[in-house]
Design an enzyme around this catalytic site. Structure first.
Site, mmCIF file in Angstrom:
data_model
loop_
_atom_site.group_PDB
_atom_site.id
_atom_site.type_symbol
_atom_site.label_atom_id
_atom_site.label_comp_id
_atom_site.label_asym_id
_atom_site.label_seq_id
_atom_site.Cartn_x
_atom_site.Cartn_y
_atom_site.Cartn_z
ATOM 1 N N GLY A 27 0.411 11.025 9.132
ATOM 2 C CA GLY A 27 -0.257 9.644 8.886
ATOM 3 C C GLY A 27 -0.362 9.166 10.150
ATOM 4 O O GLY A 27 -0.310 7.913 10.182
ATOM 5 N N GLY A 31 -1.940 2.283 10.304
ATOM 6 C CA GLY A 31 -0.482 1.533 10.125
ATOM 7 C C GLY A 31 0.457 1.981 11.087
ATOM 8 O O GLY A 31 0.208 1.908 12.326
ATOM 9 N N ILE A 32 1.745 1.960 10.673
ATOM 10 C CA ILE A 32 2.859 2.067 11.531
ATOM 11 C C ILE A 32 2.732 3.552 12.119
ATOM 12 O O ILE A 32 3.058 3.596 13.419
ATOM 13 C CB ILE A 32 4.105 2.116 10.912
ATOM 14 C CG1 ILE A 32 4.400 0.593 10.236
ATOM 15 C CG2 ILE A 32 4.994 2.518 11.603
ATOM 16 C CD1 ILE A 32 5.805 0.584 9.591
ATOM 17 N N SER A 158 12.359 3.094 4.264
ATOM 18 C CA SER A 158 11.552 1.539 3.956
ATOM 19 C C SER A 158 12.729 0.785 3.641
ATOM 20 O O SER A 158 13.620 1.113 2.900
ATOM 21 C CB SER A 158 10.676 1.687 3.060
ATOM 22 O OG SER A 158 10.561 0.320 2.420
ATOM 23 N N TYR A 183 7.548 3.507 -5.673
ATOM 24 C CA TYR A 183 7.488 3.444 -4.387
ATOM 25 C C TYR A 183 8.865 3.456 -3.564
ATOM 26 O O TYR A 183 9.259 4.227 -2.711
ATOM 27 C CB TYR A 183 6.532 2.215 -3.773
ATOM 28 C CG TYR A 183 6.577 2.190 -2.244
ATOM 29 C CD1 TYR A 183 5.793 3.335 -1.379
ATOM 30 C CD2 TYR A 183 7.092 1.348 -1.340
ATOM 31 C CE1 TYR A 183 5.725 3.196 -0.091
ATOM 32 C CE2 TYR A 183 6.986 1.210 -0.254
ATOM 33 C CZ TYR A 183 6.442 2.253 0.473
ATOM 34 O OH TYR A 183 6.474 2.137 1.908
#
Length: 318
Positions: A27, A31-32, A158, A183
């Protein structure tokens, strides 16, 4: 009388060089993950962006090259929601590199609204992508990781997982699907995997270590622009200013993962996150959350993950 030099203080703006090393960031195109890749590229390492979208990966690599002089960055097509595609993705990587010094398990799916969705393999989309995809990918990557002198598997969890607990009887959220909770549990499953992976690696005498990190609170509105990867409007920047007292941008959310990859003082089995209330600031080691340290849950999740993916990670060789 001589004394041992003190370990230099970690500087998020100037991490140590890593010339000659190879890192994979899943990914890494947004984003991050994008900022993890950008910051690691500045160390002189070769950074591979794992992305399911080749066009977005190309945009991200171009952005990194424009900001980091001499950046060694490339991309590999990687779809964690399609377990059957992982073998081909890793074979493609093996043709390019002889070893992998670290993988950052960052890619993830976050859904805000129903209905419940599934991967092509029939797994709930967030659990299947965020956890099962990385679980199976680690199996495929182990030969490349073992070929490095001291490789690291860095799992991006997270802060949302801190308040969640796994339902081992309903890992796929078939009985009671709530997107935000599902999530959080998918990220908690990832973190359990990272902790349990290190325990098994140590038992096997492996040179590979597994570290778990989380980004705290990381908002797009506090993230510096990287057009066209990410564009922050003036309105968004001004509107988010009060939130900066508690949370941070995704560039700062990347710091714990970057430190976990590069800092020789980081050890396997540790948890790293932002310094201030676990939500913002420079990365620091924090105690492994009490529920995350439960070996019984970790072992049951591990066995279930082997069954669901068809991957045999029951034994790990050194």
């Amino acid at each position: 009388m001589s004394s041992t030099p003190a370990t230099p203080r970690w500087n998020v703006q100037r991490p140590p060089g890593a010339d000659g090393r190879v890192f994979l960031v899943t990914g890494g195109n947004a984003g991050i993950g994008y900022f993890v890749a950008e910051q690691l590229s500045a160390t002189g390492a070769t950074v591979v962006l794992g992305s399911r979208n080749p066009a977005r990966a190309e945009v991200a690599t171009a952005s990194i090259r424009a900001r980091v002089s001499g950046a060694r960055v490339r991309a590999v097509r990687l779809d964690l929601a399609d377990l059957s595609s992982l073998r081909k993705a890793v074979e493609s990587l093996e043709r390019e590199v002889e070893r992998l010094d670290a993988v950052v398990h960052n890619a993830g799916v976050a859904l805000d609204d129903p209905p419940r969705q599934e991967t092509g393999d029939g797994h709930e989309l967030m659990f299947g992508t965020n956890h099962l995809g990385h679980f199976a990918l680690t199996h495929r990557l182990m030969p490349l990781l073992s070929a490095a002198p001291a490789a690291r598997v860095v799992t991006m969890g997270s802060f949302a997982a801190k308040s969640e607990r796994l339902d081992l009887e309903d890992l796929q959220s078939r009985r009671d699907y709530q997107p935000k909770r599902t999530y959080g549990r998918s990220k908690l499953a990832q973190m359990y995997f990272g902790v349990e992976l290190d325990r098994r690696l140590r038992a096997a005498g492996s040179t590979v270590a597994s570290v778990v990190v989380h980004p705290g609170g990381a908002l797009d509105s506090l993230t510096p622009s990287r057009p066209p990867v990410h564009v922050r409007s003036t309105g968004a920047r001004l509107g988010a200013a009060p939130a900066a007292l508690l949370v941070q941008g995704k560039h700062a959310g990347a710091w714990p993962a970057v430190r976990a990859v590069l800092d020789p003082a980081v050890s396997g089995g540790q948890l790293w996150g932002p310094r201030v209330f676990g939500l913002r600031g420079e990365p620091r080691r924090e105690p492994v959350w009490k529920h995350l340290a439960d070996p019984g849950v970790a072992e049951q999740l591990w066995d279930a993950s082997c069954d669901l993916t068809g991957v045999d990670l029951s034994t790990i060789s050194g």
